[in-house]
Scaffold this motif. Structure first.
Motif, PDB file in Angstrom:
ATOM      1  N   ALA A   1       0.766  55.227  -5.776  1.00  0.00           N
ATOM      2  CA  ALA A   1       1.152  54.393  -4.636  1.00  0.00           C
ATOM      3  C   ALA A   1       2.255  53.433  -5.053  1.00  0.00           C
ATOM      4  O   ALA A   1       2.314  53.009  -6.206  1.00  0.00           O
ATOM      5  CB  ALA A   1      -0.060  53.616  -4.131  1.00  0.00           C
TER       6      ALA A   1
ATOM      7  N   VAL B   1      -7.228  57.523   4.084  1.00  0.00           N
ATOM      8  CA  VAL B   1      -6.660  56.524   3.171  1.00  0.00           C
ATOM      9  C   VAL B   1      -6.845  55.130   3.758  1.00  0.00           C
ATOM     10  O   VAL B   1      -6.609  54.914   4.948  1.00  0.00           O
ATOM     11  CB  VAL B   1      -5.158  56.777   2.929  1.00  0.00           C
ATOM     12  CG1 VAL B   1      -4.584  55.762   1.943  1.00  0.00           C
ATOM     13  CG2 VAL B   1      -4.921  58.194   2.421  1.00  0.00           C
ATOM     14  N   THR B   2      -7.282  54.193   2.924  1.00  0.00           N
ATOM     15  CA  THR B   2      -7.333  52.783   3.308  1.00  0.00           C
ATOM     16  C   THR B   2      -6.449  51.994   2.355  1.00  0.00           C
ATOM     17  O   THR B   2      -6.210  52.425   1.212  1.00  0.00           O
ATOM     18  CB  THR B   2      -8.767  52.212   3.264  1.00  0.00           C
ATOM     19  OG1 THR B   2      -9.282  52.346   1.936  1.00  0.00           O
ATOM     20  CG2 THR B   2      -9.681  52.918   4.254  1.00  0.00           C
ATOM     21  N   ILE B   3      -5.980  50.859   2.833  1.00  0.00           N
ATOM     22  CA  ILE B   3      -5.187  49.951   2.009  1.00  0.00           C
ATOM     23  C   ILE B   3      -5.982  48.656   1.868  1.00  0.00           C
ATOM     24  O   ILE B   3      -6.405  48.084   2.874  1.00  0.00           O
ATOM     25  CB  ILE B   3      -3.821  49.639   2.660  1.00  0.00           C
ATOM     26  CG1 ILE B   3      -3.036  50.914   2.976  1.00  0.00           C
ATOM     27  CG2 ILE B   3      -3.002  48.706   1.754  1.00  0.00           C
ATOM     28  CD1 ILE B   3      -1.793  50.688   3.826  1.00  0.00           C
TER      29      ILE B   3
ATOM     30  N   PRO C   1      -0.211  44.627  -0.206  1.00  0.00           N
ATOM     31  CA  PRO C   1      -1.175  45.654  -0.619  1.00  0.00           C
ATOM     32  C   PRO C   1      -1.474  45.559  -2.114  1.00  0.00           C
ATOM     33  O   PRO C   1      -0.569  45.348  -2.923  1.00  0.00           O
ATOM     34  CB  PRO C   1      -0.473  46.963  -0.276  1.00  0.00           C
ATOM     35  CG  PRO C   1       0.973  46.645  -0.221  1.00  0.00           C
ATOM     36  CD  PRO C   1       1.088  45.201   0.140  1.00  0.00           C
TER      37      PRO C   1
ATOM     38  N   VAL D   1      -4.669  51.411  -2.846  1.00  0.00           N
ATOM     39  CA  VAL D   1      -5.048  52.335  -1.781  1.00  0.00           C
ATOM     40  C   VAL D   1      -6.235  53.153  -2.273  1.00  0.00           C
ATOM     41  O   VAL D   1      -6.405  53.364  -3.477  1.00  0.00           O
ATOM     42  CB  VAL D   1      -3.899  53.276  -1.354  1.00  0.00           C
ATOM     43  CG1 VAL D   1      -2.732  52.496  -0.789  1.00  0.00           C
ATOM     44  CG2 VAL D   1      -3.454  54.166  -2.496  1.00  0.00           C
TER      45      VAL D   1
ATOM     46  N   TYR E   1      -8.068  56.852  -1.453  1.00  0.00           N
ATOM     47  CA  TYR E   1      -8.058  58.144  -0.769  1.00  0.00           C
ATOM     48  C   TYR E   1      -9.446  58.760  -0.941  1.00  0.00           C
ATOM     49  O   TYR E   1      -9.991  58.783  -2.050  1.00  0.00           O
ATOM     50  CB  TYR E   1      -6.997  59.069  -1.374  1.00  0.00           C
ATOM     51  CG  TYR E   1      -7.224  60.533  -1.046  1.00  0.00           C
ATOM     52  CD1 TYR E   1      -6.840  61.038   0.193  1.00  0.00           C
ATOM     53  CD2 TYR E   1      -7.850  61.383  -1.943  1.00  0.00           C
ATOM     54  CE1 TYR E   1      -7.081  62.373   0.513  1.00  0.00           C
ATOM     55  CE2 TYR E   1      -8.082  62.716  -1.625  1.00  0.00           C
ATOM     56  CZ  TYR E   1      -7.692  63.201  -0.405  1.00  0.00           C
ATOM     57  OH  TYR E   1      -7.930  64.512  -0.083  1.00  0.00           O
TER      58      TYR E   1
END
Length: 164
Positions: free
Chosen positions: A63, A101-103, A145, A148, A150
């Motif tokens: 990322a 996916v989250t941030i 951010p 991340v 996944y």
């Protein structure tokens, strides 16, 4: 007419992705367990650690920060994008979907993906072994951010990547 057809396809993909994601994963933000290196084998010279075999997991994620590039569904509010690459190092196909996916930001708040708001959104694809895909994952709001996460499908394992 073609624009309406494309919009219909996008809407169908969004609905299919939402159904496939099941609204999120219970372990999406749970870090993977860390293992300590094995002890030095008996008879190994002092001061030399045991050779540790570095075995990569079946999924690798990288990322990096990126500039938000307004897409068709962006509504003028603030958005934060992260450019990710998902690589399939395993021997089975994996699913990639922006909804997987989250941030997480620097304050620990988890943000879910907003679909269609960044024109470089990561594609919804099946990755065969050895393949990779890159694209943006975008969340609503202006934030910094930190990493991340996944998750391979609904019940798959989570892989975390720091956002430098």
């Amino acid at each position: 007419m073609a624009g309406l057809g494309c919009l219909g396809i996008v809407a169908l993909l969004i609905v299919m992705g939402a159904i496939a994601s099941g609204g999120g994963s219970e372990n999406a933000g749970t870090p993977a367990a860390k293992s300590s290196p094995p002890p030095a084998p008996v008879g190994a010279p002092k001061g030399e650690p045991a050779k540790e075999e570095k075995k990569a997991g079946p999924v690798a994620v990288t990322a990096e920060k990126t500039k938000f590039e307004k897409g068709v569904f962006a509504d003028g509010t603030d958005y934060t994008s992260v450019l990710i690459t998902v690589t399939n190092n395993g021997d089975k196909a994996i699913d990639v979907n922006p909804l997987f996916v989250t941030i997480t930001d620097t304050s620990g708040t988890k943000h879910t993906a907003e679909l269609g708001v960044d024109e470089r959104q990561i594609a919804t694809v099946d990755l065969a072994p050895g393949e990779n895909v890159s694209g943006a994952v975008t969340a609503k709001g202006a934030f910094t951010p930190k990493y991340v996460t996944y998750t391979d499908g609904i019940i798959g394992e989570s892989v975390r990547a720091d956002v430098p």
